[in-house]
Design a protein around this motif. Structure first.
Motif, PDB file in Angstrom:
ATOM      1  N   HIS A   3     -44.714  35.562  55.949  1.00 43.19           N
ATOM      2  CA  HIS A   3     -45.069  36.381  57.095  1.00 43.19           C
ATOM      3  C   HIS A   3     -43.866  37.217  57.472  1.00 43.19           C
ATOM      4  O   HIS A   3     -42.770  36.705  57.611  1.00 43.19           O
ATOM      5  CB  HIS A   3     -45.488  35.501  58.282  1.00 43.19           C
ATOM      6  N   ASP A  12     -43.383  34.962  64.434  1.00 41.26           N
ATOM      7  CA  ASP A  12     -44.643  34.292  64.711  1.00 41.26           C
ATOM      8  C   ASP A  12     -44.452  32.799  64.448  1.00 41.26           C
ATOM      9  O   ASP A  12     -44.520  32.345  63.307  1.00 41.26           O
ATOM     10  CB  ASP A  12     -45.738  34.880  63.820  1.00 41.26           C
ATOM     11  N   GLY A  14     -46.318  30.266  65.152  1.00 39.43           N
ATOM     12  CA  GLY A  14     -47.516  29.621  64.623  1.00 39.43           C
ATOM     13  C   GLY A  14     -47.620  29.792  63.123  1.00 39.43           C
ATOM     14  O   GLY A  14     -47.955  28.856  62.398  1.00 39.43           O
ATOM     15  N   ALA A  15     -47.316  30.997  62.631  1.00 43.71           N
ATOM     16  CA  ALA A  15     -47.361  31.262  61.188  1.00 43.71           C
ATOM     17  C   ALA A  15     -46.296  30.451  60.470  1.00 43.71           C
ATOM     18  O   ALA A  15     -46.539  29.905  59.399  1.00 43.71           O
ATOM     19  CB  ALA A  15     -47.180  32.747  60.913  1.00 43.71           C
ATOM     20  N   THR A  17     -45.035  27.610  61.416  1.00 43.50           N
ATOM     21  CA  THR A  17     -45.476  26.215  61.430  1.00 43.50           C
ATOM     22  C   THR A  17     -46.524  25.984  60.350  1.00 43.50           C
ATOM     23  O   THR A  17     -46.478  24.985  59.634  1.00 43.50           O
ATOM     24  CB  THR A  17     -46.045  25.833  62.812  1.00 43.50           C
ATOM     25  N   ARG A  18     -47.465  26.914  60.199  1.00 40.31           N
ATOM     26  CA  ARG A  18     -48.475  26.776  59.144  1.00 40.31           C
ATOM     27  C   ARG A  18     -47.818  26.805  57.769  1.00 40.31           C
ATOM     28  O   ARG A  18     -48.193  26.059  56.875  1.00 40.31           O
ATOM     29  CB  ARG A  18     -49.525  27.879  59.261  1.00 40.31           C
ATOM     30  N   ASP A  19     -46.820  27.673  57.589  1.00 38.92           N
ATOM     31  CA  ASP A  19     -46.131  27.764  56.300  1.00 38.92           C
ATOM     32  C   ASP A  19     -45.447  26.452  55.948  1.00 38.92           C
ATOM     33  O   ASP A  19     -45.568  25.955  54.842  1.00 38.92           O
ATOM     34  CB  ASP A  19     -45.097  28.893  56.293  1.00 38.92           C
ATOM     35  N   ALA A  21     -46.066  23.543  57.088  1.00 37.78           N
ATOM     36  CA  ALA A  21     -47.056  22.478  56.966  1.00 37.78           C
ATOM     37  C   ALA A  21     -47.605  22.394  55.547  1.00 37.78           C
ATOM     38  O   ALA A  21     -48.065  21.339  55.115  1.00 37.78           O
ATOM     39  CB  ALA A  21     -48.200  22.688  57.961  1.00 37.78           C
ATOM     40  N   ASP A  22     -47.546  23.502  54.823  1.00 38.23           N
ATOM     41  CA  ASP A  22     -48.058  23.540  53.449  1.00 38.23           C
ATOM     42  C   ASP A  22     -47.046  23.041  52.426  1.00 38.23           C
ATOM     43  O   ASP A  22     -47.366  22.935  51.248  1.00 38.23           O
ATOM     44  CB  ASP A  22     -48.471  24.970  53.075  1.00 38.23           C
TER      45      ASP A  22
END
Length: 120
Positions: A3, A12, A14-15, A17-19, A21-22
């Motif tokens: 991102h 970002d 949230g982005a 954190t999602r990254d 998390a993967d």
């Protein structure tokens, strides 16, 4: 997944954190270990260019000790394949430190040896 943000814009969260998390834990651990190894190698004077300029055994000792603690603590959880590679790199750094040191540590007193045992 990457991102990007505009210059000056807030990242970002949230982005990010999602990254993260993967990413598998073994990958995070090995990446951290590789960063510690790279920094310790430079501080041991193992850089290709201007190695003497970057030699700092006090800093190298701290990095190698942190690496030894991480590798020792994580080894049971990351699997033998990953742990073996990290232990080999760690041992090479411990030996390079001994070689670079003008005043040798007693066996078992070198960087990280309280976690790994004596390296000679």
């Amino acid at each position: 997944m990457s991102h990007t943000t505009e210059p000056g814009a807030a990242p970002d969260a949230g982005a990010a954190t999602r990254d993260i998390a993967d990413v598998a834990a073994v990958e995070v651990i090995t990446t951290a270990a590789v960063h510690l190894m790279s920094a310790a190698a430079v501080k041991c004077g193992l850089a290709e260019e201007d190695s003497a300029e970057h030699l700092d055994l006090d800093e190298a000792r701290k990095l190698i000790t942190a690496l030894a603690a991480l590798v020792t603590a994580a080894a049971p959880d990351i699997g033998n394949q990953h742990a073996r590679s990290l232990r080999d790199g760690l041992r090479s750094l411990q030996l390079a430190f001994r070689e670079a040191s003008v005043i040798p540590d007693e066996p078992g007193e070198g960087p990280g040896e309280k976690y790994t045992g004596s390296v000679v």
